[in-house]
Scaffold this motif. Structure first.
Motif, PDB file in Angstrom:
ATOM      1  N   SER A  27       0.825  -1.205   0.000  1.00  0.00           N
ATOM      2  CA  SER A  27       0.000   0.000   0.000  1.00  0.00           C
ATOM      3  C   SER A  27       0.862   1.258   0.000  1.00  0.00           C
ATOM      4  CB  SER A  27      -0.916   0.011   1.236  1.00  0.00           C
ATOM      5  OG  SER A  27      -1.772  -1.100   1.253  1.00  0.00           O
ATOM      6  N   LEU A  28       1.888   1.273   0.862  1.00  0.00           N
ATOM      7  CA  LEU A  28       2.716   2.463   1.011  1.00  0.00           C
ATOM      8  C   LEU A  28       3.438   2.806  -0.285  1.00  0.00           C
ATOM      9  CD1 LEU A  28       3.971   4.678   2.742  1.00  0.00           C
ATOM     10  CD2 LEU A  28       5.659   3.012   3.550  1.00  0.00           C
ATOM     11  N   GLN A  44       4.063   1.661   9.735  1.00  0.00           N
ATOM     12  CA  GLN A  44       5.320   1.104   9.227  1.00  0.00           C
ATOM     13  C   GLN A  44       6.490   1.487  10.120  1.00  0.00           C
ATOM     14  OE1 GLN A  44       5.556  -1.092   6.758  1.00  0.00           O
ATOM     15  NE2 GLN A  44       7.733  -1.287   7.252  1.00  0.00           N
ATOM     16  N   LEU A  45       6.479   2.703  10.636  1.00  0.00           N
ATOM     17  CA  LEU A  45       7.543   3.126  11.548  1.00  0.00           C
ATOM     18  C   LEU A  45       7.543   2.259  12.807  1.00  0.00           C
ATOM     19  CD1 LEU A  45       7.250   7.022  11.299  1.00  0.00           C
ATOM     20  CD2 LEU A  45       8.743   5.487  10.025  1.00  0.00           C
ATOM     21  N   SER A  46       6.362   1.953  13.310  1.00  0.00           N
ATOM     22  CA  SER A  46       6.277   1.098  14.501  1.00  0.00           C
ATOM     23  C   SER A  46       6.707  -0.328  14.192  1.00  0.00           C
ATOM     24  CB  SER A  46       4.854   1.103  15.054  1.00  0.00           C
ATOM     25  OG  SER A  46       4.541   2.356  15.608  1.00  0.00           O
ATOM     26  N   LEU A  47       6.362  -0.826  13.015  1.00  0.00           N
ATOM     27  CA  LEU A  47       6.790  -2.169  12.633  1.00  0.00           C
ATOM     28  C   LEU A  47       8.307  -2.242  12.524  1.00  0.00           C
ATOM     29  CD1 LEU A  47       4.113  -3.098   9.921  1.00  0.00           C
ATOM     30  CD2 LEU A  47       4.301  -3.998  12.251  1.00  0.00           C
ATOM     31  N   ILE A  59       8.060  -3.975  -4.063  1.00  0.00           N
ATOM     32  CA  ILE A  59       8.485  -4.112  -5.460  1.00  0.00           C
ATOM     33  C   ILE A  59       7.289  -4.282  -6.386  1.00  0.00           C
ATOM     34  CG2 ILE A  59       9.661  -5.660  -7.085  1.00  0.00           C
ATOM     35  CD1 ILE A  59      11.698  -6.208  -4.858  1.00  0.00           C
ATOM     36  N   SER A  60       6.333  -5.081  -5.964  1.00  0.00           N
ATOM     37  CA  SER A  60       5.170  -5.333  -6.822  1.00  0.00           C
ATOM     38  C   SER A  60       4.244  -4.133  -6.909  1.00  0.00           C
ATOM     39  CB  SER A  60       4.386  -6.546  -6.299  1.00  0.00           C
ATOM     40  OG  SER A  60       3.916  -6.309  -4.976  1.00  0.00           O
ATOM     41  N   ALA A  61       4.327  -3.216  -5.947  1.00  0.00           N
ATOM     42  CA  ALA A  61       3.386  -2.094  -5.899  1.00  0.00           C
ATOM     43  C   ALA A  61       3.469  -1.171  -7.119  1.00  0.00           C
ATOM     44  CB  ALA A  61       3.580  -1.306  -4.603  1.00  0.00           C
ATOM     45  N   PRO A  62       4.662  -0.679  -7.524  1.00  0.00           N
ATOM     46  CA  PRO A  62       4.700   0.187  -8.711  1.00  0.00           C
ATOM     47  C   PRO A  62       4.204  -0.512  -9.974  1.00  0.00           C
ATOM     48  CG  PRO A  62       6.739   0.389  -7.450  1.00  0.00           C
ATOM     49  CD  PRO A  62       5.992  -0.785  -6.893  1.00  0.00           C
ATOM     50  N   LEU A  63       4.553  -1.799 -10.133  1.00  0.00           N
ATOM     51  CA  LEU A  63       4.113  -2.545 -11.309  1.00  0.00           C
ATOM     52  C   LEU A  63       2.601  -2.753 -11.283  1.00  0.00           C
ATOM     53  CD1 LEU A  63       6.985  -5.210 -11.351  1.00  0.00           C
ATOM     54  CD2 LEU A  63       6.827  -3.108 -12.688  1.00  0.00           C
TER      55      LEU A  63
END
Length: 442
Positions: free
Chosen positions: A275-276, A366-369, A398-402
């Motif tokens: 998502s990010l 994500q920062l907490s993770l 990696i899959s997100a932009p594609l």
């Protein structure tokens, strides 16, 4: 503490966890924060440059999907193959080398004259980032007292969001004055400068030296700066027996003691980073497609980073108070709801509010993770744990932009694309319910 009160069972971890932070430790934290700031700037710069490059070269923005993924592919390879070397050779040489590599490859991007050449340079940049990010977190975590570790690590990681957010405001005037090439030059010079500062002032991790090289003379030298009241003749009583690990690999993270926490953590990282990075990669393009002016779209696109800094700090405070899991659940649930609202709220000021709240949920979580990664594993496998968290999480990033390029190519409206991202955010909220508070023990 005095020599007379030194307890025979006292060790380095206890020493660092129970004493106030010294100037040396604070300096290291600041330099690690600076490292994360420029890493965030460097990751964001490609997405911010795509509209300008696309217009200059007369190519559709989707032609740069692979270039957007290339740095993330490099990040994965670097985290898997190179970052674990920080557990062998030390945090200091690993991070300094990585920053130099990031700087030179980012500056080299200005030589690109085709989308394929962008892929090459961004791949090299990603290799450096794959080492820089996990090693930076590991090095800082090993100098921060336990009672402050959560919030300080969140602040260090929030610096990445601040760097990305700053890029949204720095990029438009730089692009206007020197084209997109000026942004890459700026993003290439700063990592090298920070590498020089780390080489000049930052000490190797004391916990690393204790675990791997207990006879190293740097142990006594660093202790003399952190705890000058300890008689160096008694240093041997301060150092605990080192933890020997014949070989550090991903198998150690999947041993019975760590398997459950590792798998749940990896699942959350894949979903959340998908998502990010879809937002990071395509939000400038989506906003312009929704009718936003180019400069306004660049500034609005980084609002998720601003929201992430605020949300990350709030979550970090709760992390140190033992309320990490309920806070993460609420953060993901809020992000899912706000993403769904894009289908209902008209483009404009309402989207600005939604982007800030989504940033607080997705980026803040994500920062907490990232902070949890450092507390889930002991010192001897901490860098490996951090690096493999990055490796596995990169399956999502990696899959997100594609995936974003493919979805945009289907002709979906920007609001519908953003609303669909509510699904992985909702799955993350469900995943948090599988986590256990006692995993956060190191």
């Amino acid at each position: 503490m005095t020599n007379q009160t030194l307890h025979p069972a006292l060790n380095i971890e206890h020493l660092l966890d129970t004493r106030p932070m010294t100037t040396l430790q604070i300096l290291l934290v600041i330099l690690c924060g600076a490292t994360m700031f420029i890493d965030g700037f460097g990751i964001q710069v490609m997405a911010l440059s795509v509209p300008s490059i696309s217009a200059e070269w007369g190519l559709p923005a989707t032609r740069f999907a692979m270039a957007l993924s290339a740095s993330l592919i490099g990040l994965t390879v670097g985290a898997a193959l190179l970052a674990p070397l920080g557990d062998r050779f030390g945090r200091r040489p690993a991070l300094i080398s990585a920053l130099v590599a990031v700087g030179l490859s980012t500056a080299g991007t200005v030589l690109s004259s085709s989308p394929e050449q962008f892929v090459f340079w961004r791949l090299l940049t990603g290799l450096g980032l794959g080492v820089s990010i996990p090693i930076c977190n590991t090095w800082a975590a090993e100098y921060i007292p336990l009672r402050q570790r959560g919030i300080v690590l969140v602040l260090i990681n929030a610096a990445m969001g601040v760097g990305a957010f700053s890029a949204g405001f720095m990029a438009p005037p730089v692009i206007e004055a020197w084209s997109w090439r000026g942004v890459f030059v700026l993003a290439g010079v700063t990592p090298v400068l920070v590498a020089v500062l780390l080489w000049r002032w930052a000490p190797e991790s004391l916990k690393f030296l204790n675990a791997r090289r207990p006879g190293d003379p740097r142990v006594a030298a660093i202790l003399a700066r952190i705890a000058p009241d300890i008689d160096q003749r008694q240093v041997g009583r301060v150092i605990a027996a080192p933890l020997r690990v014949a070989r550090v690999s991903v198998a150690a993270l999947l041993a019975p003691a760590y398997r459950s926490r590792t798998l749940v953590l990896w699942g959350l990282l894949i979903l959340n980073l998908f998502s990010l990075y879809l937002l990071i990669s395509w939000l400038p393009t989506l906003l312009q497609s929704a009718g936003w002016l180019p400069a306004a779209a660049l500034r609005a696109a980084v609002l998720i980073q601003a929201g992430g800094v605020i949300g990350g700090i709030a979550l970090g405070l709760l992390l140190d108070r033992g309320k990490t899991l309920p806070a993460l659940f609420v953060a993901f649930l809020t992000a899912a709801l706000c993403l769904a609202l894009f289908a209902l709220v008209p483009s404009g000021d309402g989207w600005i509010v939604l982007l800030l709240m989504i940033g607080g949920g997705i980026t803040g979580a994500q920062l907490s993770l990232n902070a949890l990664c450092t507390s889930y594993y002991p010192a001897a496998i901490k860098a490996t744990g951090m690096s493999w968290a990055g490796v596995v999480g990169s399956c999502g990033s990696i899959s997100a932009p594609l995936a974003g390029a493919w979805i945009i190519g289907q002709g979906l409206a920007p609001a519908s694309i953003l609303a669909l991202l509510g699904i992985p955010a909702l799955l993350c909220a469900v995943g948090v319910l599988l986590m256990r508070s006692h995993w956060q023990a190191h």
